[in-house]
Design a protein around this motif. Structure first.
Motif, PDB file in Angstrom:
ATOM      1  N   ARG A 119       0.822  -1.204   0.000  1.00 16.72           N
ATOM      2  CA  ARG A 119       0.000   0.000   0.000  1.00 16.72           C
ATOM      3  C   ARG A 119       0.863   1.264   0.000  1.00 16.72           C
ATOM      4  NH1 ARG A 119      -5.316   1.581   1.701  1.00 16.72           N
ATOM      5  NH2 ARG A 119      -5.887  -0.463   0.915  1.00 16.72           N
ATOM      6  N   ARG A 120       2.048   1.181   0.633  1.00 18.43           N
ATOM      7  CA  ARG A 120       2.936   2.356   0.687  1.00 18.43           C
ATOM      8  C   ARG A 120       3.493   2.678  -0.696  1.00 18.43           C
ATOM      9  NH1 ARG A 120       0.604   2.180   4.641  1.00 18.43           N
ATOM     10  NH2 ARG A 120       1.176   1.196   6.602  1.00 18.43           N
ATOM     11  N   ARG A 121       4.002   3.899  -0.832  1.00 21.82           N
ATOM     12  CA  ARG A 121       4.576   4.282  -2.122  1.00 21.82           C
ATOM     13  C   ARG A 121       5.951   3.645  -2.264  1.00 21.82           C
ATOM     14  NH1 ARG A 121       2.817  10.518  -2.830  1.00 21.82           N
ATOM     15  NH2 ARG A 121       2.817   9.990  -5.028  1.00 21.82           N
ATOM     16  N   VAL A 122       6.466   3.687  -3.497  1.00 21.77           N
ATOM     17  CA  VAL A 122       7.645   2.887  -3.835  1.00 21.77           C
ATOM     18  C   VAL A 122       8.841   3.153  -2.912  1.00 21.77           C
ATOM     19  CG1 VAL A 122       8.233   4.487  -5.725  1.00 21.77           C
ATOM     20  CG2 VAL A 122       9.244   2.214  -5.671  1.00 21.77           C
ATOM     21  N   GLY A 123       9.110   4.423  -2.613  1.00 22.55           N
ATOM     22  CA  GLY A 123      10.263   4.741  -1.771  1.00 22.55           C
ATOM     23  C   GLY A 123      10.126   4.141  -0.377  1.00 22.55           C
ATOM     24  N   ARG A 124       8.901   4.231   0.173  1.00 22.10           N
ATOM     25  CA  ARG A 124       8.657   3.674   1.503  1.00 22.10           C
ATOM     26  C   ARG A 124       8.737   2.149   1.480  1.00 22.10           C
ATOM     27  NH1 ARG A 124       9.260   7.005   5.446  1.00 22.10           N
ATOM     28  NH2 ARG A 124       7.890   5.723   6.735  1.00 22.10           N
ATOM     29  N   ARG A 125       8.287   1.554   0.388  1.00 20.43           N
ATOM     30  CA  ARG A 125       8.366   0.090   0.282  1.00 20.43           C
ATOM     31  C   ARG A 125       9.819  -0.357   0.286  1.00 20.43           C
ATOM     32  NH1 ARG A 125       4.320   0.653  -4.122  1.00 20.43           N
ATOM     33  NH2 ARG A 125       5.961   0.233  -5.638  1.00 20.43           N
ATOM     34  N   ARG A 126      10.636   0.383  -0.463  1.00 21.51           N
ATOM     35  CA  ARG A 126      12.048  -0.010  -0.550  1.00 21.51           C
ATOM     36  C   ARG A 126      12.756   0.218   0.773  1.00 21.51           C
ATOM     37  NH1 ARG A 126      15.105  -0.431  -4.695  1.00 21.51           N
ATOM     38  NH2 ARG A 126      16.442   1.329  -4.157  1.00 21.51           N
TER      39      ARG A 126
ATOM     40  N   ARG B 239      18.556   1.916  14.697  1.00 24.88           N
ATOM     41  CA  ARG B 239      19.825   1.594  14.026  1.00 24.88           C
ATOM     42  C   ARG B 239      19.582   0.815  12.739  1.00 24.88           C
ATOM     43  NH1 ARG B 239      21.133   1.703  19.307  1.00 24.88           N
ATOM     44  NH2 ARG B 239      20.848  -0.525  19.628  1.00 24.88           N
ATOM     45  N   LEU B 240      18.494   0.033  12.694  1.00 24.64           N
ATOM     46  CA  LEU B 240      18.172  -0.646  11.429  1.00 24.64           C
ATOM     47  C   LEU B 240      17.606   0.352  10.418  1.00 24.64           C
ATOM     48  CD1 LEU B 240      16.806  -4.132  12.550  1.00 24.64           C
ATOM     49  CD2 LEU B 240      19.042  -3.545  11.597  1.00 24.64           C
ATOM     50  N   ASP B 241      16.953   1.412  10.908  1.00 23.27           N
ATOM     51  CA  ASP B 241      16.545   2.482   9.986  1.00 23.27           C
ATOM     52  C   ASP B 241      17.789   3.122   9.371  1.00 23.27           C
ATOM     53  OD1 ASP B 241      13.881   2.061  10.438  1.00 23.27           O
ATOM     54  OD2 ASP B 241      13.680   3.649  11.937  1.00 23.27           O
ATOM     55  N   ARG B 242      18.776   3.355  10.212  1.00 24.75           N
ATOM     56  CA  ARG B 242      20.034   3.934   9.731  1.00 24.75           C
ATOM     57  C   ARG B 242      20.687   2.987   8.714  1.00 24.75           C
ATOM     58  NH1 ARG B 242      23.559   8.196  11.604  1.00 24.75           N
ATOM     59  NH2 ARG B 242      25.270   8.192  10.112  1.00 24.75           N
ATOM     60  N   PHE B 243      20.654   1.687   9.070  1.00 26.12           N
ATOM     61  CA  PHE B 243      21.176   0.660   8.166  1.00 26.12           C
ATOM     62  C   PHE B 243      20.471   0.757   6.811  1.00 26.12           C
ATOM     63  CE2 PHE B 243      20.212  -3.391   6.170  1.00 26.12           C
ATOM     64  CZ  PHE B 243      21.443  -4.016   6.051  1.00 26.12           C
ATOM     65  N   ALA B 244      19.132   0.877   6.850  1.00 34.99           N
ATOM     66  CA  ALA B 244      18.349   0.897   5.613  1.00 34.99           C
ATOM     67  C   ALA B 244      18.714   2.112   4.757  1.00 34.99           C
ATOM     68  CB  ALA B 244      16.854   0.913   5.939  1.00 34.99           C
ATOM     69  N   ARG B 245      18.847   3.269   5.405  1.00 30.38           N
ATOM     70  CA  ARG B 245      19.208   4.475   4.638  1.00 30.38           C
ATOM     71  C   ARG B 245      20.603   4.337   4.052  1.00 30.38           C
ATOM     72  NH1 ARG B 245      16.391   6.878   8.949  1.00 30.38           N
ATOM     73  NH2 ARG B 245      18.297   7.298  10.129  1.00 30.38           N
TER      74      ARG B 245
ATOM     75  N   VAL C 159      14.500   6.309  -3.540  1.00 32.96           N
ATOM     76  CA  VAL C 159      14.044   6.576  -2.170  1.00 32.96           C
ATOM     77  C   VAL C 159      13.014   7.707  -2.189  1.00 32.96           C
ATOM     78  CG1 VAL C 159      16.188   5.829  -1.064  1.00 32.96           C
ATOM     79  CG2 VAL C 159      15.936   8.227  -1.789  1.00 32.96           C
ATOM     80  N   ASP C 160      12.266   7.828  -1.086  1.00 35.14           N
ATOM     81  CA  ASP C 160      11.321   8.936  -0.976  1.00 35.14           C
ATOM     82  C   ASP C 160      12.057  10.164  -0.438  1.00 35.14           C
ATOM     83  OD1 ASP C 160      10.199   8.926   2.263  1.00 35.14           O
ATOM     84  OD2 ASP C 160      11.402   7.265   1.485  1.00 35.14           O
ATOM     85  N   MET C 161      11.423  11.323  -0.561  1.00 35.28           N
ATOM     86  CA  MET C 161      12.089  12.587  -0.206  1.00 35.28           C
ATOM     87  C   MET C 161      12.418  12.659   1.281  1.00 35.28           C
ATOM     88  SD  MET C 161      12.760  14.391  -2.792  1.00 35.28           S
ATOM     89  CE  MET C 161      12.380  14.302  -4.535  1.00 35.28           C
ATOM     90  N   SER C 162      11.555  12.077   2.097  1.00 38.99           N
ATOM     91  CA  SER C 162      11.784  12.151   3.528  1.00 38.99           C
ATOM     92  C   SER C 162      13.051  11.376   3.908  1.00 38.99           C
ATOM     93  CB  SER C 162      10.536  11.610   4.226  1.00 38.99           C
ATOM     94  OG  SER C 162      10.816  11.264   5.521  1.00 38.99           O
ATOM     95  N   THR C 163      13.205  10.199   3.300  1.00 38.74           N
ATOM     96  CA  THR C 163      14.412   9.397   3.552  1.00 38.74           C
ATOM     97  C   THR C 163      15.651  10.115   3.026  1.00 38.74           C
ATOM     98  OG1 THR C 163      13.101   7.382   3.367  1.00 38.74           O
ATOM     99  CG2 THR C 163      15.482   7.140   3.116  1.00 38.74           C
ATOM    100  N   LEU C 164      15.506  10.698   1.832  1.00 37.46           N
ATOM    101  CA  LEU C 164      16.639  11.417   1.239  1.00 37.46           C
ATOM    102  C   LEU C 164      17.057  12.584   2.134  1.00 37.46           C
ATOM    103  CD1 LEU C 164      18.568  11.998  -1.157  1.00 37.46           C
ATOM    104  CD2 LEU C 164      16.748  13.442  -2.121  1.00 37.46           C
TER     105      LEU C 164
END
Lengths: 365, 189
Positions: A182-189, A222-228, A265-270
């Motif tokens: 359901r999430r957009r592509v950047g959030r899915r990735r 820390r896994l969020d950091r890993f993902a980015r 990626v999505d803009m928020s992650t970027l």
């Protein structure tokens, strides 16, 4: 396995009364009550009707779920079962079944990485993960499911509505991750990269409601950091950012649009990553967060539109294994279609060769 | 009574919806009864259910359900349900076909000595390596020819129907009779 208890569990999850289920399956209500309490055995024909009515396969009632799912459920008895939980249970059963018949689907599982205790360790883990998945330095991680499968993680995407973002279960060999399509592509990735982190540190089971939510702490952050860091490797992001900004005709907005597209990626992650690697300050990061890629950007900057992990998505190696089982006549066409989760229809399955004449003696004996 | 006959009597035949439907449609249930006269003939509850569901469109299926010599068996023991699920994983997808085959194989393998009669190739493959003997519709029909109950042309016509129903038999349309002739089967001495 107490089948009656499973019937009661599935029925209450669906919010159906005994009387309703009995009526829908043509059973007597007292008979159903006895089945649920274990006072009466359930007949296969009744169980088929119950399973159909409650949206499960018969195996769900008869065979235990995977140990990692069972231990998770045991640890959280009060938590209502969510769509993602059911879907993961079913994916885990299917993946275990397919790998049991087609072991080459999961060649192996890398040795677990150490839990990242700090942001720096998360960055190191991301660099290690990129090497493990065969990504060249700085190369964007497109086609996520294919990449993850090389490390034995099967990444599926299904629209789960407004439920959780993602979940991962470690199997006997390899693992299964489910992303909310359901999430957009950047959030899915991003969610998929986060789940890859869980998998590589060998977490038995994880369920992530909101990947990269601001309030997360400890291992999740820390896994969020890993993902980015996995999706936006620092050195490469810096080099690209500077190169794009060096073009006198382009602004920081153009660079942001290019970066989001280039790395998927999505803009928020970027925005968060740009701050992390010291390329922008917080105020510019807020600007980046508000940027929206327009159709004009896609045409003028000649961007490639990718819809990675669009639902329903099954990993290519998994689909190939299912087709192999169909060709070998280990499974029926209908079972193959079920395992492929609607990504194939009957006509898209391969044609099977005629039966060899030598079999005539078998057929007529 | 000799030992062989005793063991033959103990062998149960468990029949799937497809083979029963073929015999019933050709009005050969009497033939089937004669061929299997030394055996118990069983159908699991899921097959009985499929037959009942099909009665509206195919009236001849009623004759199977009405046949007193065909016993209906309810699958409900843990062993039977575990075997049922084993086959469900191989054979059953979203459209819920092949539940009959699962019931037939589960019942046949949990009986001490039983033969499963079914035609789906994957179901036949699924029984390999399990304690089940499988025979196909054509095997029983050939036995009927040998017993003088049916003729090659009659069976050939039914074999062609089986091919049309996509059982992927190892001969083309009309091929059964040709094969019998070539191999010299059923030649009267």
């Amino acid at each position: 396995m107490d089948i009656g208890a499973r019937v009661a569990e599935a029925r209450s999850q669906r919010g159906v009364t005994q009387a309703q289920l009995a009526a829908a399956t043509g059973m007597d209500r007292t008979a159903l009550a006895k089945v649920e309490s274990g006072a009466r055995r359930v007949a296969a024909v009744e169980l088929v009707a119950i399973a159909h009515e409650l949206g499960h396969r018969v195996e769900w009632f008869v065979e235990e779920p995977s140990p990692s799912l069972a231990s998770y459920r045991g640890a959280q008895p009060g938590v209502a079962v969510q769509a993602i939980d059911d879907e993961l249970d079913s994916l885990v059963r299917d993946a275990e079944f397919v790998t049991a018949h087609c072991p080459e689907l999961v060649m192996g599982q890398p040795d677990p990485l150490p839990y990242p205790g700090t942001a720096e360790e998360a960055e190191e883990a991301a660099a290690t993960a990129r090497r493990l998945l065969g990504l060249e330095a700085g190369c964007p991680a497109h086609d996520f499911a294919r990449l993850a499968a090389t490390a034995g993680l099967l990444v599926f995407s299904v629209d789960l509505g407004e439920g959780a973002d993602a979940g991962t279960v470690l199997l006997k060999r390899g693992g299964v991750a489910l992303i909310n399509g359901r999430r957009r592509v950047g959030r899915r990735r991003l969610a998929a990269a986060h789940e890859l982190g869980h998998y590589l540190v060998a977490d038995e089971f994880s369920l992530d409601w909101r990947v990269a939510a601001t309030e997360t702490e400890g291992i999740e952050s820390r896994l969020d950091r890993f993902a980015r860091a996995f999706l936006l490797p620092g050195e490469s992001l810096r080099a690209c950012w500077r190169e794009w900004l060096a073009d006198a005709d382009e602004t920081w907005r153009d660079a942001a649009v290019r970066a989001a597209s280039h790395f998927g990626v999505d803009m928020s992650t970027l925005a968060r990553r740009l701050v992390e690697v010291g390329l922008v300050d917080r105020s510019r990061a807020d600007d980046v967060r508000r940027v929206q890629t327009k159709q004009a950007d896609i045409v003028e900057k000649n961007l490639v539109v990718r819809d990675d992990l669009a639902p329903v998505a099954v990993p290519r190696p998994y689909a190939r294994a299912v087709l192999k089982l169909f060709r070998r006549e280990v499974i029926t066409a209908d079972r193959a279609l079920g395992l492929l989760r609607g990504t194939f229809d009957q006509a898209s399955l391969p044609d099977l060769p005629p039966a060899p004449e030598a079999e005539l003696w078998d057929v007529t004996s | 009574m000799g030992r062989d006959i005793v063991s033959a009597l103990e062998t149960a035949y468990v029949l799937d919806t497809g083979p029963l439907s073929n015999f019933a449609q050709a009005q050969w249930l009497g033939v089937l009864k004669s061929v299997l006269k030394d055996h118990r003939v069983l159908i699991p509850d899921v097959v009985a259910h499929e037959l009942r569901n099909g009665c509206d469109r195919h009236h001849y299926l009623r004759s199977v359900l009405d046949a007193a010599w065909i016993e209906q068996v309810t699958l409900s023991s843990p062993e039977e349900l575990a075997a049922f699920v084993h086959y469900e994983r191989l054979l059953v997808g979203p459209d819920q076909r092949n539940l009959g085959e699962c019931g037939v194989l589960a019942l046949a393998e949990t009986l001490p000595s039983a033969v499963a009669v079914l035609d789906d190739r994957v179901a036949v493959e699924a029984a390999r390596g399990r304690s089940v003997t499988v025979r196909r519709t054509l095997g029983l029909l050939c036995e009927a020819i040998r017993a003088g109950l049916l003729t090659v042309p009659l069976v050939s016509a039914l074999a062609d129907d089986l091919i049309q129903n996509d059982y992927r038999l190892p001969f083309p349309h009309g091929g059964f009779a040709q094969w019998c002739e070539r191999e010299g089967l059923f030649d009267t001495p």
